[in-house]
Design a protein around this motif. Structure first.
Motif, short mmCIF file in Angstrom:
data_model
loop_
_atom_site.label_atom_id
_atom_site.label_comp_id
_atom_site.label_asym_id
_atom_site.label_seq_id
_atom_site.Cartn_x
_atom_site.Cartn_y
_atom_site.Cartn_z
N HIS A 1 65.60 80.16 27.19
CA HIS A 1 64.87 79.29 28.12
C HIS A 1 63.58 78.74 27.51
O HIS A 1 62.95 77.86 28.11
CB HIS A 1 64.57 80.03 29.41
N ARG A 2 63.20 79.23 26.34
CA ARG A 2 62.02 78.73 25.66
C ARG A 2 62.36 77.73 24.55
O ARG A 2 61.48 77.21 23.88
CB ARG A 2 61.22 79.89 25.07
N LEU A 3 63.67 77.46 24.37
CA LEU A 3 64.07 76.47 23.37
C LEU A 3 63.52 75.10 23.73
O LEU A 3 63.49 74.71 24.90
CB LEU A 3 65.60 76.40 23.28
N THR A 4 63.09 74.36 22.72
CA THR A 4 62.60 73.00 22.94
C THR A 4 63.66 71.96 22.57
O THR A 4 63.46 70.77 22.83
CB THR A 4 61.33 72.74 22.13
N GLY A 5 64.73 72.39 21.94
CA GLY A 5 65.78 71.46 21.57
C GLY A 5 66.93 72.15 20.88
O GLY A 5 66.84 73.31 20.47
N ILE A 6 68.02 71.41 20.76
CA ILE A 6 69.22 71.88 20.06
C ILE A 6 69.56 70.85 18.99
O ILE A 6 69.57 69.65 19.26
CB ILE A 6 70.40 72.04 21.03
N ALA A 7 69.81 71.32 17.78
CA ALA A 7 70.25 70.45 16.69
C ALA A 7 71.69 70.83 16.34
O ALA A 7 71.98 72.00 16.12
CB ALA A 7 69.34 70.62 15.47
N VAL A 8 72.56 69.84 16.31
CA VAL A 8 73.98 70.13 16.07
C VAL A 8 74.53 69.18 15.02
O VAL A 8 74.20 67.99 15.00
CB VAL A 8 74.79 70.01 17.39
N GLY A 9 75.35 69.71 14.13
CA GLY A 9 76.00 68.88 13.15
C GLY A 9 77.07 68.01 13.80
O GLY A 9 77.94 68.52 14.51
N VAL A 10 76.99 66.70 13.57
CA VAL A 10 77.94 65.78 14.20
C VAL A 10 79.00 65.28 13.21
O VAL A 10 79.72 64.34 13.47
CB VAL A 10 77.21 64.57 14.84
N GLY A 11 79.08 65.94 12.06
CA GLY A 11 80.08 65.59 11.08
C GLY A 11 79.53 64.65 10.02
O GLY A 11 78.31 64.54 9.88
#
Length: 224
Positions: free
Chosen positions: A55-65
């Motif tokens: 709940h303290r995350l400020t963002g998510i980074a995900v590999g999109v290929g």
């Protein structure tokens, strides 16, 4: 900044937590057939290891290929669901950019280079980078013999086709720690990342048969 990062665009299932300065925790497992089974436990593992409350995350980074359809969609759907549930932005990162960032962090410097991952069908996903790690061409998907890569190449695709990529070396697959580091640096510099949209670069293997017909009542008939 507290980023959760993960990638399923290659045979590696990898996740990490990054605080904007350094990687707090990371996990990495190569298993091309178990992305859906391994990703959520990997996310839970790195959050616990980092002592980070989701709940303290400020963002998510995900590999999109770019990457294969089946594995890639696992990461994208998971990122979308977590971003919605936690009310945080989801930042897409080209997986090849993350590998390039990792290669430079591991000492590759001073000259242009190519990143290539295995696209199957005797093809590679690739992109070219300048001596400072900036992408100059790609991403694309081609047969290795059709490319003119830089003198130095990294990635599983380059290692798989040494005749086309002489002198190829690791990193072989993407690291979520590197992906998080790349995303953190871009965000800190005020640059926008990609949307959470897949870079497939080609049509999926599974397609509707050409002879597929619809009939009255909304049902469908396949040829005998």
């Amino acid at each position: 900044m507290l980023l959760l990062a993960f990638d399923t665009a290659t045979p590696a299932v990898t996740a990490a937590v990054h605080d904007g300065t350094a990687v707090l925790a990371e996990t990495h497992q190569v298993d091309a057939r178990r992305h859906g089974e391994l990703l959520l436990p990997a996310i839970d593992q790195v959050l616990r290891a980092a002592g980070a409350d989701k709940h303290r995350l400020t963002g998510i980074a995900v590999g999109v290929g770019p990457g294969p359809y089946t594995g890639l969609r696992v990461g994208l759907v998971t990122a979308a669901a977590l971003g919605h549930a936690l009310g945080v932005p989801v930042h897409g990162v080209c997986t090849l950019d993350a590998i390039a960032f990792q290669a430079r962090a591991e000492g590759l410097a001073g000259q242009p280079f190519t990143v290539a991952t295995d696209a199957r069908r005797k093809e590679v996903y690739w992109a070219s980078y300048d001596a400072d790690g900036g992408r100059t061409e790609g991403p694309g998907v081609d047969r290795p013999a059709e490319l003119t890569p830089a003198a130095r190449s990294v990635g599983a695709g380059a290692l798989l086709y040494p005749d086309a990529f002489p002198g190829a070396h690791g990193p072989e697959h993407v690291s979520a720690g590197a992906l998080a580091g790349f995303a953190a640096a871009e965000l800190a510099a005020g640059r926008e990342l990609l949307p959470n949209v897949p870079l497939y670069l080609r049509r999926p293997d599974a397609q509707v048969p050409a002879a597929y017909k619809t009939v009255l009542g909304g049902k469908a008939v396949l040829p005998a």
